[in-house]
Design an enzyme around this catalytic site. Structure first.
Site, short mmCIF file in Angstrom:
data_model
loop_
_atom_site.label_atom_id
_atom_site.label_comp_id
_atom_site.label_asym_id
_atom_site.label_seq_id
_atom_site.Cartn_x
_atom_site.Cartn_y
_atom_site.Cartn_z
N HIS A 45 0.82 -1.23 0.00
CA HIS A 45 0.00 0.00 0.00
C HIS A 45 0.85 1.27 0.00
O HIS A 45 0.34 2.34 -0.33
CB HIS A 45 -1.04 -0.03 1.15
CG HIS A 45 -0.55 0.43 2.48
ND1 HIS A 45 -0.17 -0.44 3.48
CD2 HIS A 45 -0.41 1.67 2.99
CE1 HIS A 45 0.19 0.28 4.54
NE2 HIS A 45 0.05 1.54 4.27
N ASP B 93 -0.23 -7.40 1.60
CA ASP B 93 0.34 -6.05 1.68
C ASP B 93 1.86 -6.13 1.81
O ASP B 93 2.43 -5.88 2.87
CB ASP B 93 -0.29 -5.30 2.87
CG ASP B 93 -0.04 -3.81 2.80
OD1 ASP B 93 0.48 -3.34 1.76
OD2 ASP B 93 -0.36 -3.12 3.79
N GLN C 136 0.31 5.87 11.51
CA GLN C 136 0.46 6.33 10.14
C GLN C 136 1.87 6.85 9.90
O GLN C 136 2.38 7.65 10.69
CB GLN C 136 -0.56 7.44 9.89
CG GLN C 136 -0.84 7.68 8.44
CD GLN C 136 -1.55 9.00 8.24
OE1 GLN C 136 -2.36 9.40 9.04
NE2 GLN C 136 -1.22 9.68 7.17
N GLY C 137 2.51 6.37 8.83
CA GLY C 137 3.89 6.76 8.55
C GLY C 137 4.88 5.68 8.96
O GLY C 137 6.04 5.71 8.55
N ASP C 138 4.43 4.74 9.80
CA ASP C 138 5.25 3.58 10.16
C ASP C 138 5.05 2.46 9.14
O ASP C 138 5.82 1.50 9.11
CB ASP C 138 4.88 3.05 11.55
CG ASP C 138 5.27 4.01 12.65
OD1 ASP C 138 6.37 4.57 12.57
OD2 ASP C 138 4.47 4.19 13.59
N SER C 139 4.00 2.58 8.35
CA SER C 139 3.66 1.57 7.34
C SER C 139 4.87 1.12 6.54
O SER C 139 5.71 1.94 6.18
CB SER C 139 2.62 2.13 6.38
OG SER C 139 1.37 2.05 6.96
C1 4AZ Z 1 -1.56 3.70 8.62
O1 4AZ Z 1 -2.48 4.48 8.44
C2 4AZ Z 1 -1.55 2.85 9.84
N1 4AZ Z 1 -2.01 1.03 14.43
C3 4AZ Z 1 -0.49 2.02 10.08
C4 4AZ Z 1 -0.48 1.23 11.22
C5 4AZ Z 1 -1.52 1.28 12.09
C6 4AZ Z 1 -2.59 2.13 11.86
C7 4AZ Z 1 -2.60 2.91 10.72
C8 4AZ Z 1 -1.50 0.41 13.29
O2 4AZ Z 1 -0.64 3.60 7.81
#
Ligand code: 4AZ
Length: 253
Positions: free
Chosen positions: A64, A109, A201-204
């Site tokens: 993603h 993913d 968000q941003g750790d993805s």
């Molecule tokens: C994101 O939006 C996201 N709590 C990544 C990880 C988590 C939530 C959102 C896990 O990329």
């Protein structure tokens, strides 16, 4: 006089501890030597996702992160705890997202990137080993990244953060609030949580590591550190075959 200094120092330390409680979601800033496999994936020089070094020229991340992305606009930074500076910056030559990635269910993913030139590996930039099996429920793990410190605030750290978690088996995870709210946790996924520790968000695309192996890739979750909704990760052990096949394809061209 001395006593009032001591008091001021104590006050300073106690406020610092309070502020520290707000990191990654609940993590601490780390040295890059503690997660030398971590890279920042950047578009036009801005961090947007994490990734992990599999070899000097191959990075693994979340599909993603790379949907509708052109490799030409991407670079990675390795070997630095700062996403903005230091370490090595390398252009991306090719990206390969899993063909079965579904944006709706967040299945498969996972994605790979081949760098334009190999990284210089060393104590600050090191590859991470792949798992040999799915980690068992309750195993200790940790996740790292430059993602939001809190879901609600837009605070973004400049220093790499990490937090300790516990692995939760996908069946158990399906029985959390995810199941009760119509979400599907498949066996291609793995969950992890501990108190209010979480990725955000941003750790993805970044690493979930257990016993020095990359067991998960930050994928999704309902909010961040929201009660009853653990973080959901791509179950890397499920994709060992896909990873080796796609690395061969990426290396031969
Ligand atoms: C994101 O939006 C996201 N709590 C990544 C990880 C988590 C939530 C959102 C896990 O990329």
């Amino acid at each position: 006089m001395r006593i009032s200094y001591l008091f001021l120092l104590l006050l300073l330390f106690s406020t610092m501890t309070v502020l520290d409680a707000n990191r990654i979601v609940n993590g601490v800033p780390i040295d890059i030597r503690e997660a030398p496999w971590q890279v920042s994936i950047q578009k036009y020089g801005f961090h947007f996702c994490g990734g992990s070094i599999l070899s000097s020229q191959i990075i693994v991340t979340a599909a993603h992160c790379l949907i509708n992305m052109d490799a030409k606009t991407l670079s990675i930074r390795a070997g630095s705890r700062f996403w903005k500076n230091g370490g090595q910056v390398m252009k991306v030559a090719k990206i390969k997202a899993h063909d079965g990635f579904s944006p709706k269910k967040y299945l498969n993913d996972i994605a790979l990137m081949r760098l334009a030139r190999p990284l210089k590996l060393g104590p600050l930039a090191q590859k991470i080993e792949l798992p040999t099996s799915v980690p068992s429920d309750g195993s200790g793990a940790s996740v790292s990244g430059w993602g939001l410190l809190k879901a609600e605030s837009r605070e973004r750290p400049t220093i790499l953060q990490a937090v300790k978690l516990r692995i939760m088996d996908y069946r158990k995870c399906q029985k959390t609030k995810y199941g009760q709210n119509g979400y599907l946790i498949s066996r291609q996924m793995i969950c992890a949580s501990l108190n209010s520790n979480d990725a955000c968000q941003g750790d993805s695309g970044g690493p979930l590591v257990s016993r020095k192996r990359l067991v998960g890739i930050v994928s999704w979750g309902k909010g961040c550190a929201s009660l009853g909704f653990p973080g959901v990760y791509t179950n890397v052990a499920y994709y060992l075959k896909w990873i080796s096949t796609e690395i061969k394809k990426l290396t031969n061209c």
